[in-house]
Design a protein around this motif. Structure first.
Motif, PDB file in Angstrom:
ATOM      1  N   LEU A  42       0.664  -0.986  -0.072  1.00 29.49           N
ATOM      2  CA  LEU A  42      -0.051   0.081   0.025  1.00 29.49           C
ATOM      3  C   LEU A  42       0.851   1.270  -0.004  1.00 29.49           C
ATOM      4  O   LEU A  42       1.955   1.286   0.640  1.00 29.49           O
ATOM      5  CB  LEU A  42      -0.861  -0.044   1.427  1.00 29.49           C
ATOM      6  N   THR A  43       0.351   2.295  -0.591  1.00 29.89           N
ATOM      7  CA  THR A  43       1.082   3.398  -0.724  1.00 29.89           C
ATOM      8  C   THR A  43       0.061   4.758  -0.458  1.00 29.89           C
ATOM      9  O   THR A  43      -0.886   4.555  -1.118  1.00 29.89           O
ATOM     10  CB  THR A  43       2.285   3.784  -1.738  1.00 29.89           C
ATOM     11  N   SER A  44       0.467   5.561   0.083  1.00 24.66           N
ATOM     12  CA  SER A  44      -0.398   7.061   0.120  1.00 24.66           C
ATOM     13  C   SER A  44       0.828   8.017   0.598  1.00 24.66           C
ATOM     14  O   SER A  44       1.675   7.590   1.115  1.00 24.66           O
ATOM     15  CB  SER A  44      -1.606   6.916   0.696  1.00 24.66           C
ATOM     16  N   ASP A  49      -1.718   6.928   8.398  1.00 20.96           N
ATOM     17  CA  ASP A  49      -3.001   6.051   7.849  1.00 20.96           C
ATOM     18  C   ASP A  49      -2.513   4.885   7.208  1.00 20.96           C
ATOM     19  O   ASP A  49      -3.364   3.779   7.255  1.00 20.96           O
ATOM     20  CB  ASP A  49      -3.697   7.073   6.659  1.00 20.96           C
ATOM     21  N   LEU A  50      -1.452   4.814   6.582  1.00 22.31           N
ATOM     22  CA  LEU A  50      -0.969   3.492   6.104  1.00 22.31           C
ATOM     23  C   LEU A  50      -0.797   2.453   7.272  1.00 22.31           C
ATOM     24  O   LEU A  50      -1.006   1.331   6.822  1.00 22.31           O
ATOM     25  CB  LEU A  50       0.527   3.713   5.335  1.00 22.31           C
ATOM     26  N   GLU A  51      -0.275   2.827   8.374  1.00 22.05           N
ATOM     27  CA  GLU A  51       0.152   1.757   9.273  1.00 22.05           C
ATOM     28  C   GLU A  51      -1.305   1.113   9.676  1.00 22.05           C
ATOM     29  O   GLU A  51      -1.398   0.044   9.924  1.00 22.05           O
ATOM     30  CB  GLU A  51       0.744   2.514  10.552  1.00 22.05           C
ATOM     31  N   GLN A  52      -2.262   1.909  10.070  1.00 19.04           N
ATOM     32  CA  GLN A  52      -3.724   1.484  10.418  1.00 19.04           C
ATOM     33  C   GLN A  52      -4.152   0.553   9.456  1.00 19.04           C
ATOM     34  O   GLN A  52      -4.849  -0.286   9.748  1.00 19.04           O
ATOM     35  CB  GLN A  52      -4.544   2.743  10.442  1.00 19.04           C
ATOM     36  N   GLN A  58      -3.514  -6.970   7.731  1.00 19.35           N
ATOM     37  CA  GLN A  58      -3.013  -8.249   8.455  1.00 19.35           C
ATOM     38  C   GLN A  58      -3.838  -9.062   9.243  1.00 19.35           C
ATOM     39  O   GLN A  58      -3.699 -10.064   9.530  1.00 19.35           O
ATOM     40  CB  GLN A  58      -1.754  -7.611   9.072  1.00 19.35           C
ATOM     41  N   ASP A  59      -4.589  -8.186   9.811  1.00 25.22           N
ATOM     42  CA  ASP A  59      -5.642  -8.857  10.894  1.00 25.22           C
ATOM     43  C   ASP A  59      -6.588  -9.836  10.263  1.00 25.22           C
ATOM     44  O   ASP A  59      -7.045 -10.663  10.776  1.00 25.22           O
ATOM     45  CB  ASP A  59      -6.474  -7.796  11.653  1.00 25.22           C
ATOM     46  N   GLN A  60      -6.834  -9.433   8.778  1.00 22.03           N
ATOM     47  CA  GLN A  60      -7.534 -10.293   8.067  1.00 22.03           C
ATOM     48  C   GLN A  60      -6.761 -11.443   7.356  1.00 22.03           C
ATOM     49  O   GLN A  60      -7.259 -12.188   6.466  1.00 22.03           O
ATOM     50  CB  GLN A  60      -8.182  -9.599   7.068  1.00 22.03           C
ATOM     51  N   GLY A  61      -5.442 -11.427   7.723  1.00 21.26           N
ATOM     52  CA  GLY A  61      -4.601 -12.705   7.231  1.00 21.26           C
ATOM     53  C   GLY A  61      -3.934 -12.600   5.932  1.00 21.26           C
ATOM     54  O   GLY A  61      -3.535 -13.337   5.271  1.00 21.26           O
ATOM     55  N   ILE A  62      -3.770 -11.023   5.563  1.00 20.19           N
ATOM     56  CA  ILE A  62      -3.467 -10.780   4.499  1.00 20.19           C
ATOM     57  C   ILE A  62      -1.958 -10.111   4.324  1.00 20.19           C
ATOM     58  O   ILE A  62      -1.551  -9.462   5.382  1.00 20.19           O
ATOM     59  CB  ILE A  62      -4.218  -9.359   3.684  1.00 20.19           C
ATOM     60  N   ASP A  63      -0.943 -10.473   3.495  1.00 21.34           N
ATOM     61  CA  ASP A  63       0.392 -10.181   3.624  1.00 21.34           C
ATOM     62  C   ASP A  63       0.529  -8.787   3.159  1.00 21.34           C
ATOM     63  O   ASP A  63       0.498  -8.729   1.824  1.00 21.34           O
ATOM     64  CB  ASP A  63       1.184 -11.032   2.804  1.00 21.34           C
ATOM     65  N   ALA A  64       0.677  -7.902   3.859  1.00 24.19           N
ATOM     66  CA  ALA A  64       0.381  -6.257   3.518  1.00 24.19           C
ATOM     67  C   ALA A  64       1.455  -5.620   4.031  1.00 24.19           C
ATOM     68  O   ALA A  64       1.947  -5.651   5.242  1.00 24.19           O
ATOM     69  CB  ALA A  64      -0.964  -5.776   3.940  1.00 24.19           C
ATOM     70  N   ARG A  65       2.128  -4.581   3.366  1.00 19.57           N
ATOM     71  CA  ARG A  65       3.146  -3.678   3.738  1.00 19.57           C
ATOM     72  C   ARG A  65       2.966  -2.190   3.180  1.00 19.57           C
ATOM     73  O   ARG A  65       1.989  -2.164   2.518  1.00 19.57           O
ATOM     74  CB  ARG A  65       4.541  -4.176   3.260  1.00 19.57           C
ATOM     75  N   TRP A  66       3.847  -1.625   3.607  1.00 22.44           N
ATOM     76  CA  TRP A  66       3.152  -0.158   3.271  1.00 22.44           C
ATOM     77  C   TRP A  66       4.517   0.787   3.139  1.00 22.44           C
ATOM     78  O   TRP A  66       5.540   0.556   3.500  1.00 22.44           O
ATOM     79  CB  TRP A  66       2.354   0.782   4.368  1.00 22.44           C
ATOM     80  N   ILE A  67       4.303   1.695   2.015  1.00 18.60           N
ATOM     81  CA  ILE A  67       5.483   2.801   1.745  1.00 18.60           C
ATOM     82  C   ILE A  67       4.825   4.180   1.490  1.00 18.60           C
ATOM     83  O   ILE A  67       3.812   4.199   0.895  1.00 18.60           O
ATOM     84  CB  ILE A  67       6.376   2.531   0.443  1.00 18.60           C
ATOM     85  N   ALA A  68       5.146   5.226   2.349  1.00 19.90           N
ATOM     86  CA  ALA A  68       4.629   6.369   2.178  1.00 19.90           C
ATOM     87  C   ALA A  68       5.240   7.051   0.932  1.00 19.90           C
ATOM     88  O   ALA A  68       6.375   7.299   0.760  1.00 19.90           O
ATOM     89  CB  ALA A  68       4.903   7.269   3.430  1.00 19.90           C
ATOM     90  N   ALA A  69       4.345   7.722   0.121  1.00 18.30           N
ATOM     91  CA  ALA A  69       5.113   8.127  -1.184  1.00 18.30           C
ATOM     92  C   ALA A  69       3.885   9.288  -1.628  1.00 18.30           C
ATOM     93  O   ALA A  69       2.852   8.975  -1.790  1.00 18.30           O
ATOM     94  CB  ALA A  69       5.433   7.233  -2.054  1.00 18.30           C
ATOM     95  N   ASP A  70       4.272  10.377  -2.395  1.00 17.18           N
ATOM     96  CA  ASP A  70       3.408  11.295  -2.947  1.00 17.18           C
ATOM     97  C   ASP A  70       3.547  10.996  -4.483  1.00 17.18           C
ATOM     98  O   ASP A  70       4.463  11.337  -5.184  1.00 17.18           O
ATOM     99  CB  ASP A  70       3.885  12.742  -2.619  1.00 17.18           C
ATOM    100  N   CYS A  71       2.542  10.375  -5.031  1.00 23.16           N
ATOM    101  CA  CYS A  71       2.516   9.948  -6.508  1.00 23.16           C
ATOM    102  C   CYS A  71       2.512  11.197  -7.384  1.00 23.16           C
ATOM    103  O   CYS A  71       2.087  10.725  -8.650  1.00 23.16           O
ATOM    104  CB  CYS A  71       1.308   8.827  -6.803  1.00 23.16           C
ATOM    105  N   ALA A  72       2.233  12.355  -6.743  1.00 21.22           N
ATOM    106  CA  ALA A  72       2.385  13.601  -7.680  1.00 21.22           C
ATOM    107  C   ALA A  72       3.913  13.845  -7.801  1.00 21.22           C
ATOM    108  O   ALA A  72       3.972  15.099  -8.794  1.00 21.22           O
ATOM    109  CB  ALA A  72       1.420  14.810  -7.223  1.00 21.22           C
ATOM    110  N   LYS A  73       4.621  13.436  -7.240  1.00 22.15           N
ATOM    111  CA  LYS A  73       6.232  13.690  -7.503  1.00 22.15           C
ATOM    112  C   LYS A  73       6.912  12.511  -8.176  1.00 22.15           C
ATOM    113  O   LYS A  73       6.812  11.258  -7.535  1.00 22.15           O
ATOM    114  CB  LYS A  73       6.640  14.040  -5.894  1.00 22.15           C
TER     115      LYS A  73
END
Length: 262
Positions: A42-44, A49-52, A58-73
């Motif tokens: 996930l990214t935003s 917000d990403l941590e949450q 992950q609580d639903q059993g999904i392998d998920a990770r995050w990176i904070a990024a601005d996709c306008a840049k």
């Protein structure tokens, strides 16, 4: 031997990058992909917000990770691509969902607001698709790119809405999808667009206050979208169940676009 429907929709072993994925439609689509077996990045822009969101997946059993990024840049897009490939390997599914809107009369629309909407809603889609395509999909001759547009990209709006930049950017997404699908089909990469109608969100709720609930009540299904409404189409476009679909758009809007000729 042909595969079963369940096998065609299975995304086990696949990796999906979802922009604007910390809430709303982005998170819903990430859930759909994760529930089908994909690993999710996930990214935003906002880490909290990403941590949450990742904790929810992950609580639903999904392998998920995050990176904070601005996709306008552009620099953030390159960093996002680099880090995703480093941490998760090849990207099989890219969901371009991050977006912005701005309400103002066309005659007084600030140019900086126009540029903000265009930079995120279409330039960012192109740059991230280009980066992921070159780095991960083209060489493997495989991949699915799902672009988020809107029924606002299918036509104009009532005068009360005053979202000319948003409408224009989402119309551009439709033809970007067609053009990219035409070029990258030879690499086995499929490119499709989802056009949501009104789903509960800060932006949608604000628009409904302006134009009134009768606009939604007058559609064939007479209701807003919900937290399941995009799951099925997302999975179809992402999986081998949709392996012969590319360059297309589909409205998920309770039938509203059927009335306006979208």
């Amino acid at each position: 031997m042909t595969r079963t429907v369940q096998q065609l929709f299975d995304l086990s072993g696949k990796t999906a990058l979802v922009t604007g994925g910390s809430r709303g439609l982005g998170l819903q689509m990430a859930q759909a992909l994760g529930e089908a077996g994909a690993r999710i990045m996930l990214t935003s822009r906002k880490a909290a917000d990403l941590e949450q969101a990742v904790a929810t997946l992950q609580d639903q059993g999904i392998d998920a990770r995050w990176i904070a990024a601005d996709c306008a840049k552009e620099a953030d897009i390159q960093r996002l691509t680099d880090e995703t490939l480093e941490r998760m390997g090849d990207i099989d599914i890219l969901v371009n969902n991050a977006g912005a809107s701005w309400g103002a009369p066309a005659e007084d629309h600030p140019i900086e607001a126009w540029d903000k909407v265009m930079n995120l809603n279409i330039r960012g889609y192109f740059l991230l698709s280009q980066a992921v395509g070159k780095r991960s999909m083209i060489g493997r001759k495989s991949g699915s790119i799902i672009n988020l547009a809107s029924i606002a990209g299918l036509g104009g709006n009532p005068v009360e809405m005053q979202t000319i930049a948003y409408n224009t950017s989402k119309g551009a997404v439709l033809n970007f999808t067609r053009a990219l699908a035409g070029e990258w089909g030879r690499y086995g990469i499929r490119v499709n667009t989802i056009c949501p109608g009104f789903f509960p969100s800060k932006m949608a709720n604000g628009l409904l206050e302006v134009i009134g609930p009768k606009l939604v009540e007058g559609t064939p299904l007479g209701r807003l979208g919900d937290d399941e409404g995009l799951k099925g189409l997302t999975l179809l476009f992402a999986s081998d169940a949709g392996k012969h679909i590319t360059g297309q758009h589909m409205a998920v809007d309770g039938g509203m676009s059927a009335l306006i000729g979208g």
